[in-house]
Design an enzyme around this catalytic site. Sequence first.
Site, mmCIF file in Angstrom:
data_model
loop_
_atom_site.group_PDB
_atom_site.id
_atom_site.type_symbol
_atom_site.label_atom_id
_atom_site.label_comp_id
_atom_site.label_asym_id
_atom_site.label_seq_id
_atom_site.Cartn_x
_atom_site.Cartn_y
_atom_site.Cartn_z
ATOM 1 N N ASP A 208 0.911 -1.006 -0.010
ATOM 2 C CA ASP A 208 -0.065 -0.017 -0.026
ATOM 3 C C ASP A 208 0.810 1.375 -0.118
ATOM 4 O OD1 ASP A 208 -2.847 1.000 0.449
ATOM 5 O OD2 ASP A 208 -1.835 1.821 2.204
ATOM 6 N N GLU A 272 1.629 -0.333 -4.841
ATOM 7 C CA GLU A 272 0.817 0.534 -5.377
ATOM 8 C C GLU A 272 1.663 2.183 -5.420
ATOM 9 O OE1 GLU A 272 -3.151 3.071 -3.886
ATOM 10 O OE2 GLU A 272 -1.481 2.501 -2.642
HETATM 11 C C1 BGC Z 1 -5.644 2.247 -0.398
HETATM 12 C C2 BGC Z 1 -6.701 3.037 -0.023
HETATM 13 C C3 BGC Z 1 -6.352 3.750 1.411
HETATM 14 C C4 BGC Z 1 -5.115 4.446 1.327
HETATM 15 C C5 BGC Z 1 -4.396 4.655 2.695
HETATM 16 C C6 BGC Z 1 -4.440 3.187 -0.592
HETATM 17 O O1 BGC Z 1 -3.551 3.137 -1.425
HETATM 18 O O2 BGC Z 1 -5.897 1.723 -1.678
HETATM 19 O O3 BGC Z 1 -7.981 2.438 0.119
HETATM 20 O O4 BGC Z 1 -7.066 4.465 1.834
HETATM 21 O O5 BGC Z 1 -4.028 3.784 0.780
HETATM 22 O O6 BGC Z 1 -3.987 3.661 3.241
#
Ligand code: BGC
Length: 538
Positions: A208, A272
């Site tokens: 993440d 991500e």
């Molecule tokens: C996740 C979100 C989340 C954020 C904070 C993002 O990349 O996909 O759903 O709110 O990170 O963790």
Amino acid sequence: MAPDPTRTTPWWRDAVCYEIYVRSFADADGDGVGDLRGVTARLDYLESLNVDALWLTPFYTSPQADHGYDVADYRDVDPRFGTLADFDEMLAGAHARNLRVIVDLVPNHTSSAHPWFVAALADGPGSAARKRYLFRDGRGPDGVQPPNNWQSLFGGPAWTRVADGQWYLHLFDPEQPDLNWDDPDVGDEFESVLRFWLDRGVDGFRVDVAHGLFKESGLPDVEGMTAAGETLDDTMSQWDRPYWDQPGVHDVYRRWRQVLDSYPGDRMMIGEAWVGTPESMARYVRPDEMSQVFNFHWLSTPFSAPALRDVIAATYAAVGPVGASPTWVLSNHDVVRTVTHYGGGDLGLSRAKASMLAMLALPGAAYVYQGEELGLPQVEVAPEDRQDPTWLRGGGVGRDGCRIPLPWSGDAPPFGFSPETAEPVRTWLPQPAWFADYTVERQSRDPYSTLAFLRFALARRREVVPGLSHEFHMLDRGADVVAFRRDGVDGAPGVTCVVNCGTEDVPVGDLGTPLVLSAALAESTGHLLPNSAAWFQS
Ligand code: BGC
């Protein structure tokens, strides 16, 4: 999972991975919130989709301020979602069906309920506990102003003041304090968390906010930044911010890669990372770093042939030079559903199916978000029902509309999402009555449903991909057409994919035997209709 001795490339390189947003997938215990036993109960369904892997969003102990992306214990399951034993059962069941499992890792921030943050508050300024987070003194007389002008991605300032006067940074919700990755405790802790889940048998991690871990030293102001006009979508893609894509992140991923490689079976991580240029994206997937990064360009692109051709070209420009494989994503739990993004209704659905076929034909891995197989559109959620912290903090309408609990069966809420009870269970976000037309049950009976289409396309993909080259070449079939071909290897036939983004029918008679169609070809001419796509084998 036992490694497949005949496989010459890692499994994830061309896998189709299905994203399970755990809260909204299936609820086994009847509290209106999805859970791990719900996933286990639906493993046969997941197997029947012909996907290769599952990615589960966070199910760890969490106050749920951001629905699990605020983790209070990285080594346990939140009671809402089950227990570690439920996790093990789900994992074993998935592996028994040849489905790999990727779990979400949230390293940019913890929950404010995490014992480290509780200690940081208790131990006070200058303490070792406080150094694990980004605490600073404020500006102005008595430090009453935040240390800089950064805004939270969920709206409002990115700083919250604590009782002793210091401020802490949270790029997201105040209940998600950012970690200080310059503190060695942080790196050691995450290595241990990684090992905890690898030892349990997971096949990989979705990382993440992978581009966010380090912040530019001195935490400089962002020129012109104000609370107004910032939303999650546009802030994640403001590449030049001093909290994104700092060089320090790469040492972290090198260290993790060594950990992954010390386990058998091609364990992987996908980041991500919302980064701006092909060069910066490529840095994350150098041979000793991440296996893959999500390629988000497609999901914000209109259904237009030049735009889609650009996305494909830019993707290869990014991953080609470092020898990484591309990924393709049309949707996830943070963005408007594809059908709606493409205009909604029949038009939106036709385009979503056509795009799906294109991304599944390209070399590389594809990520499918739960509900895409049902052609679910975005749901309009009434303001009083919204749950997303983005909405609650004034950062925009929020992401609830793509997170509605899945419709499985029946004609009324909860549509089989929760067990049947005398008084129907109220799901954590309400399902609209029109979900009755989209249930898995109904679509399973209809050979022309979106579900039947995707199952069929994924079955064909599984058959043909082993015989296809990892290379492809674009074909010129007109300005409004995206067309490309992958040649066959070792005597296998090749596949040509054609997407008609224009308003005129497109002749395709010379391309071979139709293999998968997103919509029937024109009856009299055999041409490809507007807003549809097809694979041809030859
Ligand atoms: C996740 C979100 C989340 C954020 C904070 C993002 O990349 O996909 O759903 O709110 O990170 O963790």
